[in-house]
Design a protein around this motif. Structure first.
Motif, PDB file in Angstrom:
ATOM      1  N   LYS A 494      -5.861  -8.034   2.032  1.00 39.72           N
ATOM      2  CA  LYS A 494      -5.001  -6.896   2.376  1.00 39.72           C
ATOM      3  C   LYS A 494      -5.308  -5.715   1.458  1.00 39.72           C
ATOM      4  CE  LYS A 494      -1.142  -9.637   4.097  1.00 39.72           C
ATOM      5  NZ  LYS A 494       0.167 -10.219   3.759  1.00 39.72           N
ATOM      6  N   SER A 495      -5.301  -4.518   2.043  1.00 39.33           N
ATOM      7  CA  SER A 495      -5.446  -3.287   1.268  1.00 39.33           C
ATOM      8  C   SER A 495      -4.053  -2.780   0.904  1.00 39.33           C
ATOM      9  CB  SER A 495      -6.176  -2.232   2.094  1.00 39.33           C
ATOM     10  OG  SER A 495      -5.382  -1.876   3.230  1.00 39.33           O
ATOM     11  N   THR A 496      -4.003  -1.783   0.009  1.00 38.55           N
ATOM     12  CA  THR A 496      -2.705  -1.203  -0.360  1.00 38.55           C
ATOM     13  C   THR A 496      -2.015  -0.606   0.860  1.00 38.55           C
ATOM     14  OG1 THR A 496      -3.892   0.789  -1.028  1.00 38.55           O
ATOM     15  CG2 THR A 496      -3.258  -0.725  -2.774  1.00 38.55           C
ATOM     16  N   LEU A 500       1.483  -1.868   2.120  1.00 40.91           N
ATOM     17  CA  LEU A 500       2.595  -0.908   2.190  1.00 40.91           C
ATOM     18  C   LEU A 500       3.309  -1.011   3.529  1.00 40.91           C
ATOM     19  CD1 LEU A 500       4.173   1.530   1.081  1.00 40.91           C
ATOM     20  CD2 LEU A 500       2.375   3.013   2.011  1.00 40.91           C
ATOM     21  N   GLU A 501       2.502  -1.117   4.583  1.00 38.44           N
ATOM     22  CA  GLU A 501       3.076  -1.237   5.936  1.00 38.44           C
ATOM     23  C   GLU A 501       3.874  -2.532   6.065  1.00 38.44           C
ATOM     24  OE1 GLU A 501       1.242  -1.889  10.351  1.00 38.44           O
ATOM     25  OE2 GLU A 501       0.247  -0.368   9.110  1.00 38.44           O
ATOM     26  N   ASN A 506       9.177  -5.425   6.180  1.00 40.94           N
ATOM     27  CA  ASN A 506      10.011  -6.566   5.785  1.00 40.94           C
ATOM     28  C   ASN A 506      11.164  -6.197   4.856  1.00 40.94           C
ATOM     29  OD1 ASN A 506       8.761  -9.276   6.799  1.00 40.94           O
ATOM     30  ND2 ASN A 506       7.003  -8.062   6.126  1.00 40.94           N
ATOM     31  N   LEU A 507      11.008  -5.067   4.145  1.00 41.14           N
ATOM     32  CA  LEU A 507      12.049  -4.661   3.188  1.00 41.14           C
ATOM     33  C   LEU A 507      12.431  -3.201   3.456  1.00 41.14           C
ATOM     34  CD1 LEU A 507      10.426  -6.294   0.012  1.00 41.14           C
ATOM     35  CD2 LEU A 507      12.483  -7.108   1.193  1.00 41.14           C
ATOM     36  N   SER A 508      12.872  -2.941   4.659  1.00 42.46           N
ATOM     37  CA  SER A 508      13.220  -1.568   5.046  1.00 42.46           C
ATOM     38  C   SER A 508      14.462  -1.103   4.288  1.00 42.46           C
ATOM     39  CB  SER A 508      13.474  -1.500   6.561  1.00 42.46           C
ATOM     40  OG  SER A 508      14.522  -2.383   6.917  1.00 42.46           O
ATOM     41  N   GLY A 509      14.518   0.185   4.039  1.00 40.19           N
ATOM     42  CA  GLY A 509      15.681   0.741   3.356  1.00 40.19           C
ATOM     43  C   GLY A 509      15.497   0.894   1.861  1.00 40.19           C
ATOM     44  N   TYR A 510      14.397   0.349   1.326  1.00 42.35           N
ATOM     45  CA  TYR A 510      14.147   0.472  -0.113  1.00 42.35           C
ATOM     46  C   TYR A 510      13.089   1.552  -0.377  1.00 42.35           C
ATOM     47  CZ  TYR A 510      16.747  -3.879  -0.579  1.00 42.35           C
ATOM     48  OH  TYR A 510      17.739  -4.827  -0.531  1.00 42.35           O
ATOM     49  N   ARG A 511      13.137   2.128  -1.543  1.00 42.09           N
ATOM     50  CA  ARG A 511      12.207   3.202  -1.927  1.00 42.09           C
ATOM     51  C   ARG A 511      10.895   2.576  -2.434  1.00 42.09           C
ATOM     52  NH1 ARG A 511      16.393   5.529  -6.151  1.00 42.09           N
ATOM     53  NH2 ARG A 511      16.444   3.265  -6.456  1.00 42.09           N
ATOM     54  N   VAL A 512       9.788   2.931  -1.772  1.00 35.36           N
ATOM     55  CA  VAL A 512       8.498   2.299  -2.074  1.00 35.36           C
ATOM     56  C   VAL A 512       7.481   3.335  -2.546  1.00 35.36           C
ATOM     57  CG1 VAL A 512       6.663   0.810  -1.195  1.00 35.36           C
ATOM     58  CG2 VAL A 512       8.968   0.633  -0.229  1.00 35.36           C
ATOM     59  N   LEU A 539       6.904  -1.148  -6.063  1.00 37.35           N
ATOM     60  CA  LEU A 539       5.624  -0.510  -6.340  1.00 37.35           C
ATOM     61  C   LEU A 539       4.515  -1.355  -5.733  1.00 37.35           C
ATOM     62  CD1 LEU A 539       4.155   1.807  -7.780  1.00 37.35           C
ATOM     63  CD2 LEU A 539       3.970   0.333  -9.793  1.00 37.35           C
ATOM     64  N   VAL A 540       3.799  -0.770  -4.758  1.00 37.40           N
ATOM     65  CA  VAL A 540       2.624  -1.415  -4.167  1.00 37.40           C
ATOM     66  C   VAL A 540       1.411  -0.896  -4.930  1.00 37.40           C
ATOM     67  CG1 VAL A 540       1.201  -1.651  -2.097  1.00 37.40           C
ATOM     68  CG2 VAL A 540       3.698  -1.651  -1.900  1.00 37.40           C
ATOM     69  N   SER A 541       0.646  -1.809  -5.521  1.00 40.52           N
ATOM     70  CA  SER A 541      -0.388  -1.372  -6.452  1.00 40.52           C
ATOM     71  C   SER A 541      -1.636  -2.248  -6.380  1.00 40.52           C
ATOM     72  CB  SER A 541       0.188  -1.421  -7.878  1.00 40.52           C
ATOM     73  OG  SER A 541      -0.805  -1.173  -8.840  1.00 40.52           O
ATOM     74  N   THR A 542      -2.716  -1.710  -6.946  1.00 37.52           N
ATOM     75  CA  THR A 542      -3.912  -2.522  -7.190  1.00 37.52           C
ATOM     76  C   THR A 542      -3.841  -3.013  -8.630  1.00 37.52           C
ATOM     77  OG1 THR A 542      -5.117  -0.536  -7.822  1.00 37.52           O
ATOM     78  CG2 THR A 542      -5.351  -1.274  -5.535  1.00 37.52           C
ATOM     79  N   LEU A 543      -4.996  -3.415  -9.202  1.00 38.46           N
ATOM     80  CA  LEU A 543      -5.011  -3.987 -10.551  1.00 38.46           C
ATOM     81  C   LEU A 543      -4.738  -2.982 -11.663  1.00 38.46           C
ATOM     82  CD1 LEU A 543      -7.966  -6.526 -10.547  1.00 38.46           C
ATOM     83  CD2 LEU A 543      -5.547  -7.006 -10.602  1.00 38.46           C
ATOM     84  N   VAL A 544      -4.480  -1.704 -11.330  1.00 41.94           N
ATOM     85  CA  VAL A 544      -4.244  -0.722 -12.391  1.00 41.94           C
ATOM     86  C   VAL A 544      -3.006  -1.063 -13.216  1.00 41.94           C
ATOM     87  CG1 VAL A 544      -5.415   1.221 -11.312  1.00 41.94           C
ATOM     88  CG2 VAL A 544      -3.010   0.814 -10.793  1.00 41.94           C
TER      89      VAL A 544
END
Length: 686
Positions: A494-496, A500-501, A506-512, A539-544
């Motif tokens: 999966k990509s970011t 994110l999608e 699955n977690l609608s209503g939250y700040r992403v 927070l949706v992130s890569t290895l940073v």
């Protein structure tokens, strides 16, 4: 003819070695044999021991064996594929074995009924035991008892027999060029096999005892080259800093800083600080690796030691591998230190123009006491007034030469490197031969165990999202890690963007928010600031975010396609949670069927001990892959097991230290010096 080989490292064509033509030389280059040294040091990966015959009655399954027996019958039965086959049954008095050769019809006339032969090859177990296409020879009693043959890593264009012939010719004609490269006193003290003898025995052993002696010699040799190369750098620094410096031992600012902390130092932290204080107060040039598990409090130790040096008249540096980590260090300490009157600045590639010039001038004049930054600190135009201590965080991201370049900027070359990737002491001794190792092996009191679960089924993933929804509703925050920035046709991960999608669904209503390496520094800083201040829930992130990120309210870590990461990385990512008062959770999402990947995920489920995880990582992966970069020739070790050979590694380090002390930091054996220059320094600059 021999003159062209005077430099055994020179890339030459082996036309003077029987069996090596221009065509053969091209084939040798494919297996990285470019010089005479490469050829002679192309050691066998295994040995075909033909000195011990196996009885047919003792055969148990698929195995490589040497046995002897009389030929009972020979036939050439037809095959369905049309291949020509010769079949024979042999008897050694304990049982009968079927032997088959394909496409060798002439053997029917060559093999003699009733004669005793030696057979070498793989035995397979089917309805009966069977050996296919074995090597064989007429048995001649003791004269034909057998030998130990080398087995080399090869390619299909070069057969084992061809390599054996080439190596045998090279050893006969040119082994005299390989003069002894281990100092005489070490050879005698540790009863090591001489180099020329060991080269012959490692390729063509006369017996198993000599083979073991040759292996021991080359284990010592390769460690000597590694450790002497590393330790010479340390002796260079020590010899350049022989004047004893004075530390007055002022600790007023240190005491004030400690009194403002909301927690107490652990016993392990105090022990390391006391140890370093003692060295500094004695006027010694320190050279430390401080390693500890995720969350063990290495940064506080570093800050206290920097503050101590500043209070006693010096400047300090804290260098981090990424802007995110450097910025986080800066934000976490500058306010507290400036309240104590200590000027702290940050220097990264993004500090430019007038602001950069003013900062560089402040460093030169000694007004800025501590600078925190990235590789930008190493640049030539960065000069200090009185640099006394350098701290490098996440040391494995920096090479030995970068450490050396930074140390040269200091009045004193005091160095502390920190690693949040725990590594076994044996590996620390191997890589960091120039450093004293101090370990913070205690976590702050009250830290809760992070509950870790491997999620492999869709139903479990649905339950996971439901659980996370509940925790976010209670006010917690969550990380979701993706293996890729963009969608890939080649890699099933999966990509970011995809993650994110999925998270938003699955977690609608939250700040992403989203964070990845291609974003500009200001964008990354803004996202991290928002997440830290709870303006974002997810927070949706890569290895940073792998190292240094510290958000105590975040208690959930979800790592997608976790089979794509090594144990050390997974452990680092998990360490981003569990930093606050709330129970934390780590979910490893993977549907892998790969045994090695599954083993890594099971290890993470069972333990949080970073040192146990690191040992398991070494067991499952190659040493050179632990950090993803070649570490000073470490991945070239052929005879040393860095997990189990701790005593040998420690012994060689002591040998090197004693030798260099006796010889004032110089290696007097010219051949060893040449090997160090060729093998060690070349790997540092590559």
């Amino acid at each position: 003819m021999i003159s062209i080989y005077k430099d055994i490292y020179r890339e030459v064509e082996f036309f003077n070695i029987k069996g090596v033509s221009k065509v053969t030389y091209t084939k040798l280059k494919k297996i990285n044999i470019n010089s005479l040294n490469d050829l002679i040091y192309y050691f066998p990966r295994a040995y075909d021991d033909r000195t011990n015959f196996k009885k047919i009655v003792d055969l148990r399954g698929d195995e490589y064996v040497v046995l002897k027996g009389n030929i009972m019958n020979i036939s050439s039965p037809p095959t369905r594929t049309g291949l020509k086959m010769i079949k024979a049954n042999i008897n050694d008095g304990t049982g009968i074995l079927e032997v088959i050769w394909f496409q060798r019809p002439y053997l029917k006339n060559s093999l003699k009924l009733g004669e005793e032969y030696t057979f070498v090859g793989n035995v397979k177990r089917g309805y009966t035991f069977q050996m296919t296409n074995p090597e064989f020879m007429l048995y001649k009693g003791e004269e034909n008892k057998g030998e130990i043959l080398p087995v080399y890593s090869s390619i299909k264009e070069i057969t084992q027999n061809a390599l054996r012939r080439i190596l045998k010719e090279a050893l006969i004609n040119y082994s005299n060029l390989f003069e002894e490269n281990i100092p005489k006193e070490i050879i005698e003290k540790y009863d090591l096999m001489p180099r020329n003898v060991a080269l012959a025995e490692i390729h063509f052993p006369t017996n198993s005892k000599n083979l073991e002696s040759a292996k021991r010699r080359f284990a010592i040799e390769e460690l000597l080259i590694l450790e002497m190369g590393i330790l010479q750098k340390r002796f260079e620094v020590d010899l350049n800093n022989q004047e004893i410096y004075k530390i007055e031992g002022k600790k007023n600012l240190v005491s004030q800083y400690l009194s403002n902390l909301e927690f107490k130092l652990t016993i392990a932290q105090k022990k390391v600080i006391t140890e370093v204080y003692k060295e500094l107060n004695a006027g010694k040039v320190i050279n430390y690796l401080i390693q500890g598990d995720v969350g063990s409090g290495k940064t506080i130790v570093a800050v206290l030691l920097l503050l101590y040096m500043v209070e006693n008249g010096y400047q300090g540096v804290l260098m981090a591998p990424t802007e995110i980590l450097a910025t986080q260090h800066y934000l976490s300490i500058y306010e507290a230190l400036e309240k104590l009157g200590i000027k702290v600045e940050i220097l990264t590639g993004n500090v430019k123009g007038k602001k950069r010039e003013e900062l560089l001038e402040s460093l030169r004049l000694g007004k800025t006491k501590i600078v925190i930054g990235t590789h930008a600190i190493i640049e030539d135009n960065v000069q200090f007034n009185k640099l006394g201590l350098i701290v490098i965080d996440e040391q494995h991201r920096f090479g030995v030469l970068q450490r050396k370049k930074l140390r040269e900027k200091g009045v004193l070359a005091n160095l502390i490197v920190m690693s949040a990737t725990p590594i076994p002491r044996s590996l620390a001794l191997s890589i960091y031969g120039d450093l004293d190792v101090a370990i913070i092996d205690e976590l702050p009191p009250g830290r809760k165990k992070i509950k870790t679960k491997w999620i492999s089924e869709n139903e479990d993933e649905r339950k996971m999202y439901s659980f996370i929804d509940k925790k976010l509703g209670e006010g917690r925050q969550a990380y979701f890690v993706a293996a890729l920035i963009d969608e890939s046709e080649k890699l099933s991960a999966k990509s970011t963007e995809e993650l994110l999608e999925e998270v938003s669904r699955n977690l609608s209503g939250y700040r992403v928010g989203v964070l990845h390496g291609r974003m500009k520094s200001k964008e990354k800083d803004e996202v991290m600031k928002n997440f830290k201040n709870h303006k974002l829930d997810i927070l949706v992130s890569t290895l940073v975010i792998e190292v240094g990120v510290n958000v105590p309210n975040s208690s959930i870590m979800v790592i997608n396609n976790s089979e794509r990461f090594g144990l050390a990385t997974l452990h680092q990512l998990r360490g981003r949670v569990g930093r606050g008062e709330h129970q934390s959770y780590c979910f490893l999402l993977s549907s892998t069927q790969n045994d090695s990947s599954a083993a890594r995920l099971k290890v993470l489920e069972k333990t949080e001990d970073g040192f146990k995880i690191a040992e398991e990582d070494l067991r499952l992966r190659k040493a050179g892959e632990i950090f993803g970069v070649k570490q000073s020739g470490l991945s070239d070790l052929k005879f040393v097991d860095i997990v189990h050979d701790v005593k040998t590694i420690s012994l060689v380090k002591d040998i090197c230290t004693e030798y260099l002390k006796m010889n004032k930091g110089k290696v007097k054996n010219k051949n060893l010096t040449k090997d160090i220059n060729e093998k060690f320094n070349k790997s540092l600059t590559s």
